[in-house]
Design a protein around this motif. Structure first.
Motif, PDB file in Angstrom:
ATOM      1  N   GLY A   1       1.889   0.334  -4.838  1.00 16.70           N
ATOM      2  CA  GLY A   1       0.893   1.229  -5.417  1.00 16.70           C
ATOM      3  C   GLY A   1      -0.532   0.778  -5.228  1.00 16.70           C
ATOM      4  O   GLY A   1      -1.448   1.570  -5.339  1.00 16.70           O
ATOM      5  N   GLY A   2      -0.743  -0.510  -4.947  1.00 14.52           N
ATOM      6  CA  GLY A   2      -2.105  -1.030  -4.872  1.00 14.52           C
ATOM      7  C   GLY A   2      -2.659  -1.020  -3.470  1.00 14.52           C
ATOM      8  O   GLY A   2      -2.072  -0.483  -2.534  1.00 14.52           O
ATOM      9  N   GLY A   3      -3.808  -1.643  -3.347  1.00 15.44           N
ATOM     10  CA  GLY A   3      -4.447  -1.744  -2.044  1.00 15.44           C
ATOM     11  C   GLY A   3      -5.246  -0.512  -1.696  1.00 15.44           C
ATOM     12  O   GLY A   3      -5.006   0.576  -2.201  1.00 15.44           O
ATOM     13  N   GLY A   4      -6.207  -0.687  -0.832  1.00 15.38           N
ATOM     14  CA  GLY A   4      -7.005   0.419  -0.348  1.00 15.38           C
ATOM     15  C   GLY A   4      -7.528   0.094   1.032  1.00 15.38           C
ATOM     16  O   GLY A   4      -7.819  -1.065   1.345  1.00 15.38           O
TER      17      GLY A   4
ATOM     18  N   SER B   1      -9.804  -3.303  -5.172  1.00 12.72           N
ATOM     19  CA  SER B   1      -8.520  -2.938  -4.569  1.00 12.72           C
ATOM     20  C   SER B   1      -8.627  -2.730  -3.057  1.00 12.72           C
ATOM     21  O   SER B   1      -7.613  -2.752  -2.361  1.00 12.72           O
ATOM     22  CB  SER B   1      -7.971  -1.662  -5.217  1.00 12.72           C
ATOM     23  OG  SER B   1      -8.809  -0.561  -4.950  1.00 12.72           O
ATOM     24  N   THR B   2      -9.844  -2.551  -2.538  1.00 13.89           N
ATOM     25  CA  THR B   2     -10.003  -2.368  -1.096  1.00 13.89           C
ATOM     26  C   THR B   2      -9.932  -3.708  -0.393  1.00 13.89           C
ATOM     27  O   THR B   2     -10.779  -4.573  -0.588  1.00 13.89           O
ATOM     28  CB  THR B   2     -11.347  -1.678  -0.782  1.00 13.89           C
ATOM     29  OG1 THR B   2     -11.355  -0.380  -1.369  1.00 13.89           O
ATOM     30  CG2 THR B   2     -11.550  -1.552   0.722  1.00 13.89           C
TER      31      THR B   2
ATOM     32  N   LYS C   1      -5.039   6.816  -1.634  1.00 12.30           N
ATOM     33  CA  LYS C   1      -5.756   5.646  -2.131  1.00 12.30           C
ATOM     34  C   LYS C   1      -6.749   5.100  -1.108  1.00 12.30           C
ATOM     35  O   LYS C   1      -7.456   4.131  -1.372  1.00 12.30           O
ATOM     36  CB  LYS C   1      -4.755   4.548  -2.496  1.00 12.30           C
ATOM     37  CG  LYS C   1      -3.911   4.078  -1.324  1.00 12.30           C
ATOM     38  CD  LYS C   1      -2.820   3.122  -1.762  1.00 12.30           C
ATOM     39  CE  LYS C   1      -1.978   2.665  -0.582  1.00 12.30           C
ATOM     40  NZ  LYS C   1      -2.763   2.000   0.472  1.00 12.30           N
ATOM     41  N   ASP C   2      -6.794   5.748   0.054  1.00 13.06           N
ATOM     42  CA  ASP C   2      -7.632   5.294   1.161  1.00 13.06           C
ATOM     43  C   ASP C   2      -8.773   6.276   1.411  1.00 13.06           C
ATOM     44  O   ASP C   2      -8.775   7.395   0.899  1.00 13.06           O
ATOM     45  CB  ASP C   2      -6.785   5.148   2.432  1.00 13.06           C
ATOM     46  CG  ASP C   2      -5.556   4.266   2.207  1.00 13.06           C
ATOM     47  OD1 ASP C   2      -5.707   3.183   1.614  1.00 13.06           O
ATOM     48  OD2 ASP C   2      -4.446   4.681   2.611  1.00 13.06           O
TER      49      ASP C   2
ATOM     50  N   TYR D   1      -0.560  -5.742   4.900  1.00  9.82           N
ATOM     51  CA  TYR D   1      -1.599  -6.738   4.616  1.00  9.82           C
ATOM     52  C   TYR D   1      -1.131  -7.720   3.548  1.00  9.82           C
ATOM     53  O   TYR D   1      -1.221  -8.945   3.728  1.00  9.82           O
ATOM     54  CB  TYR D   1      -2.880  -6.048   4.162  1.00  9.82           C
ATOM     55  CG  TYR D   1      -3.842  -6.982   3.457  1.00  9.82           C
ATOM     56  CD1 TYR D   1      -4.693  -7.802   4.174  1.00  9.82           C
ATOM     57  CD2 TYR D   1      -3.863  -7.068   2.064  1.00  9.82           C
ATOM     58  CE1 TYR D   1      -5.550  -8.677   3.542  1.00  9.82           C
ATOM     59  CE2 TYR D   1      -4.717  -7.939   1.419  1.00  9.82           C
ATOM     60  CZ  TYR D   1      -5.564  -8.741   2.160  1.00  9.82           C
ATOM     61  OH  TYR D   1      -6.396  -9.620   1.522  1.00  9.82           O
ATOM     62  N   PHE D   2      -0.636  -7.203   2.428  1.00 13.60           N
ATOM     63  CA  PHE D   2      -0.221  -8.078   1.334  1.00 13.60           C
ATOM     64  C   PHE D   2       0.905  -9.016   1.758  1.00 13.60           C
ATOM     65  O   PHE D   2       0.938 -10.181   1.351  1.00 13.60           O
ATOM     66  CB  PHE D   2       0.209  -7.252   0.124  1.00 13.60           C
ATOM     67  CG  PHE D   2      -0.936  -6.667  -0.645  1.00 13.60           C
ATOM     68  CD1 PHE D   2      -1.932  -7.471  -1.173  1.00 13.60           C
ATOM     69  CD2 PHE D   2      -1.038  -5.295  -0.829  1.00 13.60           C
ATOM     70  CE1 PHE D   2      -3.005  -6.948  -1.875  1.00 13.60           C
ATOM     71  CE2 PHE D   2      -2.105  -4.750  -1.527  1.00 13.60           C
ATOM     72  CZ  PHE D   2      -3.090  -5.579  -2.050  1.00 13.60           C
ATOM     73  N   GLN D   3       1.802  -8.534   2.581  1.00 13.82           N
ATOM     74  CA  GLN D   3       2.947  -9.366   2.967  1.00 13.82           C
ATOM     75  C   GLN D   3       2.631 -10.326   4.098  1.00 13.82           C
ATOM     76  O   GLN D   3       3.370 -11.271   4.318  1.00 13.82           O
ATOM     77  CB  GLN D   3       4.128  -8.467   3.311  1.00 13.82           C
ATOM     78  CG  GLN D   3       4.688  -7.807   2.051  1.00 13.82           C
ATOM     79  CD  GLN D   3       5.732  -6.753   2.338  1.00 13.82           C
ATOM     80  OE1 GLN D   3       5.645  -6.030   3.320  1.00 13.82           O
ATOM     81  NE2 GLN D   3       6.721  -6.661   1.469  1.00 13.82           N
TER      82      GLN D   3
END
Length: 347
Positions: free
Chosen positions: A14-17, A216-217, A120-121, A299-301
């Protein structure tokens, strides 16, 4: 942890941008791959006068006003007489030239771009042409979960209602009793690009600055925008919103540009932390095409893995050879279905 393409499709967070900023190079790249429906060419500032057909208007100008680069020419004319009939005719011809442009009937780079991101982007464009908006509208038939848009220099497809403080299709009405979407201003002299003076442009920049400032971006992609020295105000605003590279030690900066990497890297050096950047000359080699609709998850992973294996998680590169919208949407359908499942579980 996603080890296969199927795992990558089903891994939804759900997060990230992700912010994508477009310059003229993005639209030119799109037309190189799929030409404009009626064969119209997209100009650069150096061939703008010939491509748009302004030569007859300027052939008798005094030498001190003439310039090969259109932005310089327009600034000279504006300084000489900002209210001249010549300027009004130039503005009319530009709006007319770009306003008639249409995407071809097959998926283009802009369609791939729009579907590579989610709500979200944000995609922010400096371009006047209607391609981004047209791609957004036609892909809305497939999914409502599309990125937000900002038009930083105005756009021939977009109008603004001062009465309602809303934007919409240029020349249309928001409601039966009013709310006219007045076509947005396109031309500004390069020395006087004060974006805060125009209510619509100011709103579009505020949206971009909000996204760039947001914690979050984590991803920013620059596609075909060279941060020209003639547009110091734009670069200043981007710099203030994003901050220096030293303060962005956990974010990733990406550049899609046909120029040499060293030149491009130098242009954006203040925005990049150390080695935290990616460079490619082709949209289909970018993060947007490598993991469409999952750029933040990837990106997160990769950057913040929960386990060693996550740092080497699988990608799901988009098929760049899809010729029809039925094929194009069918390829993206599993991604949308996984997102819907995620939303249903997390209501």
């Amino acid at each position: 942890m996603p080890k296969t393409k199927e795992d990558r499709i089903k891994t939804v967070m759900g997060g990230g941008g992700h912010v994508v900023i477009l310059g003229a190079g993005a639209s030119i790249a799109s037309t190189y791959r799929n030409g404009e429906l009626y064969g119209k060419k997209l100009p650069s500032m150096d061939n703008f006068i010939d491509v748009v057909g302004l030569g007859d208007l300027i052939k008798d100008l005094p030498e001190n006003l003439i310039a090969k680069n259109f932005e310089t020419l327009y600034s000279n004319l504006h300084k000489d007489n900002p209210n001249s009939d010549l300027i009004k005719e130039i503005e009319f011809r530009i709006s007319d030239y770009f306003g008639d442009m249409k995407l071809p009937n097959e998926p283009t780079i802009y369609d791939y771009l729009v579907l590579s991101l989610r709500g979200k982007d944000l995609i922010a464009t400096f371009n006047w042409d209607p391609f981004l908006y047209q791609a957004w509208i036609r892909n809305k038939e497939f999914t409502n979960d599309l990125p937000r848009l900002s038009f930083l220099h105005g756009n021939v497809a977009i109008g603004y209602s001062e009465e309602d403080k809303r934007c919409g299709p240029a020349g249309m009405y928001m409601r039966k009793d009013g709310g006219y979407f007045e076509p947005t201003k396109l031309l500004y002299p390069i020395e006087q690009k004060n974006y805060t003076d125009d209510e619509f442009i100011n709103t579009e920049w505020d949206r971009l600055k909000y996204w760039l400032n947001s914690d979050s971006t984590k991803l920013v992609t620059i596609f075909g925008y060279g941060a020209p020295k003639s547009d110091l105000e734009a670069v200043k605003l981007l710099n203030e919103a994003w901050g220096t590279g030293e303060k962005r030690n956990m974010e990733q900066f990406e550049i899609i540009d046909i120029r040499d990497e060293e030149i491009v890297r130098e242009s954006w050096d203040n925005f990049i932390h150390s080695h935290h950047y990616d460079y490619s000359t082709n949209f289909f080699e970018s993060s947007l095409a490598d993991n469409p609709r999952r750029t933040s998850e990837s990106y997160f992973q990769h950057i913040l893995p929960m386990s060693p294996d996550e740092a080497f998680s699988a990608s799901n590169p988009v098929n760049s050879e899809l010729k029809t919208f039925d094929e194009f949407w069918e390829w993206h359908r599993p991604l949308i279905e996984a997102e819907n499942e995620y939303e249903a579980k997390n209501k």
